[in-house]
Design a protein around this motif. Structure first.
Motif, PDB file in Angstrom:
ATOM      1  N   GLN A 129       0.779  -1.291   0.035  1.00 45.75           N
ATOM      2  CA  GLN A 129       0.029   0.046  -0.010  1.00 45.75           C
ATOM      3  C   GLN A 129       1.011   1.349  -0.005  1.00 45.75           C
ATOM      4  N   VAL A 130       2.070   1.232   0.824  1.00 49.67           N
ATOM      5  CA  VAL A 130       2.869   2.286   0.668  1.00 49.67           C
ATOM      6  C   VAL A 130       3.419   2.868  -0.603  1.00 49.67           C
ATOM      7  N   PHE A 131       3.685   1.709  -1.389  1.00 53.90           N
ATOM      8  CA  PHE A 131       4.407   1.843  -2.775  1.00 53.90           C
ATOM      9  C   PHE A 131       3.125   2.253  -3.762  1.00 53.90           C
ATOM     10  N   ILE A 132       1.803   1.693  -3.434  1.00 54.85           N
ATOM     11  CA  ILE A 132       0.735   2.142  -4.158  1.00 54.85           C
ATOM     12  C   ILE A 132       0.396   3.481  -4.166  1.00 54.85           C
ATOM     13  N   ASP A 133       0.324   4.151  -2.902  1.00 55.81           N
ATOM     14  CA  ASP A 133       0.095   5.633  -2.526  1.00 55.81           C
ATOM     15  C   ASP A 133       1.236   6.570  -2.964  1.00 55.81           C
ATOM     16  N   HIS A 134       2.455   6.143  -2.894  1.00 59.37           N
ATOM     17  CA  HIS A 134       3.661   7.172  -2.898  1.00 59.37           C
ATOM     18  C   HIS A 134       4.475   6.758  -4.084  1.00 59.37           C
ATOM     19  N   TRP A 135       4.559   5.657  -4.584  1.00 60.06           N
ATOM     20  CA  TRP A 135       5.794   5.419  -5.749  1.00 60.06           C
ATOM     21  C   TRP A 135       5.820   6.615  -6.805  1.00 60.06           C
TER      22      TRP A 135
END
Ligand SMILES: [Zn+2]
Ligand SMILES: [Zn+2]
Length: 397
Positions: free
Chosen positions: A12-18
């Protein structure tokens, strides 16, 4: 957070901020990084392909999605590590005693190693050349030694700390074909020689004024040499046990941060085991910093993380293995035989303790039906050869 939740949050961290991370860090705007991340995000999604099984008793169908097999992915990290252990254990000489050596790079030189495949390769080579040099010095005659060199970028907290973990054979082959062990380790010599070999390698490969100055200063500031140490305690003899032992030190960065504790869309709180104190440490950073800490460990495309030199060089290893049979005295019980996990089914069984081919409804054995691939559609193939193909486990791409 459970392990599964932790995995989802990691994604989720990557989905939100990549996307935002890429914008702020142009150095990562290469297709390669994007592919690594997209693969991780798509891991386990049936839309990216799956294997289909059918129960001939009750008709139940089960679809097992492809996994990305990357060490970067938390879901695949366990399998990645198992593969890694298999690969390394097959290369090691059974019954050989090894020393586990760690070679570090001082802080002021680390930035040059960053995503620089050429320098990384030279670094790994230097680890072996250094070993060859000190052992010949200790034994007062030229000997041929073997080493398995593993490159690691991660400090436990996720920082960028390029270093080598090396398994050294505990002796070497003399010119006249005898085996000679070195019983002692002269640490003073080790530090000085490591400094010499590392700085020489840097001088030859990085031609700049800044490097020249840093090297000169390093000689002045560390008259006793650089950190090179040998892990204390029992190192298992060559084989699976030894590979498993080493894997603990070189696991992928995403596993070394054990668990995410909290993520609120902005900040990430996680914990890891501190290498030196063996204590649990918690840390909280904003999402972009978190992503940066993770992706800095993605190795250059196709980069080989484990390399073999000297007696272990691939072209020589099998002949040397035969010769060593007669040379190494057999006073210790040999370690449990190595075995190779082939195929998806065994791997799942071994890693998760469940048999994926049993029908969830009636418990009967399910039959392989086919493979669905997003580009090629349905492929019905010889599935054994499909899954036993070599997986590049030593490469983080
Ligand atoms: Zn995965
Ligand atoms: Zn069934």
């Amino acid at each position: 957070m459970s392990l599964n939740q932790s995995r989802d949050v990691f994604k989720q961290v990557f989905i939100d901020h990549w996307a935002e991370f890429l914008e702020m860090n142009p150095g990562y705007q290469a297709e390669y990084y994007d592919t690594v991340i997209k693969k991780m995000l798509g891991c386990g999604d049936p839309e990216n392909g799956f294997i289909s099984y059918r129960c001939l008793q009750c008709g139940e169908v089960k679809r097992v999605p492809f996994s990305c097999k990357s060490g970067f992915c938390l879901s695949c990290a366990k399998i990645y590590t198992d593969e890694w252990v298999d690969y390394l254990s097959e290369a090691l000489f059974t019954r050989m005693r090894y020393r586990h050596v760690v070679l570090t790079v001082p802080e002021q030189f680390r930035k040059w190693f960053y995503h620089n495949p050429l320098l990384l390769s030279e670094f790994m080579k230097t680890g072996h050349a250094f070993f060859q040099d000190v052992v010949s010095y200790w034994l007062k005659k030229p000997v041929d030694v073997g080493s398995a060199v593993v490159f690691q970028t991660a400090g436990r907290s996720g920082s960028f700390n390029p270093h080598l973990h090396i398994l050294w054979t505990s002796g070497g082959m003399t010119r006249d074909g005898r085996w000679k062990e070195f019983g002692f380790v002269d640490f003073d010599l080790l530090h000085i020689k490591w400094q010499y070999h590392l700085l020489k390698m840097l001088r030859e490969n990085v031609k700049s004024k800044e490097m020249e100055e840093k090297i000169d200063r390093c000689w002045r500031e560390y008259p006793n040499g650089l950190v090179a140490y040998i892990e204390k305690g029992d190192v298992p003899r060559g084989g699976k046990g030894l590979a498993r032992y080493l894997a603990k030190y070189v696991v992928s960065p995403s596993i070394s941060l054990k668990r995410i504790i909290k993520y609120d869309g902005k900040g990430v709180r996680y914990w890891y085991n501190d290498h030196t104190t063996a204590r649990r440490v918690e840390e909280e950073v904003d999402a972009l910093t978190f992503i940066g800490r993770m992706v800095q460990h993605v190795l250059p495309k196709g980069f080989q993380r484990i390399r073999y030199y000297g007696l272990h060089a691939t072209c020589r290893a099998s002949r040397i293995r035969e010769e060593l049979k007669d040379l190494l005295n057999d006073t210790q019980k040999s370690v449990a035989g190595t075995y190779r996990v082939t195929g998806y089914r065994n791997r799942i069984k071994k890693s998760f303790g469940i048999d994926p081919l049993l029908c969830p409804k009636c418990g009967d054995e399910m039959e392989f039906e086919g493979i669905w691939h997003p580009e090629y559609g349905w492929i019905v193939n010889n599935w054994d050869s499909f899954f036993t193909e070599e997986i590049p486990v030593y490469d983080d791409g």
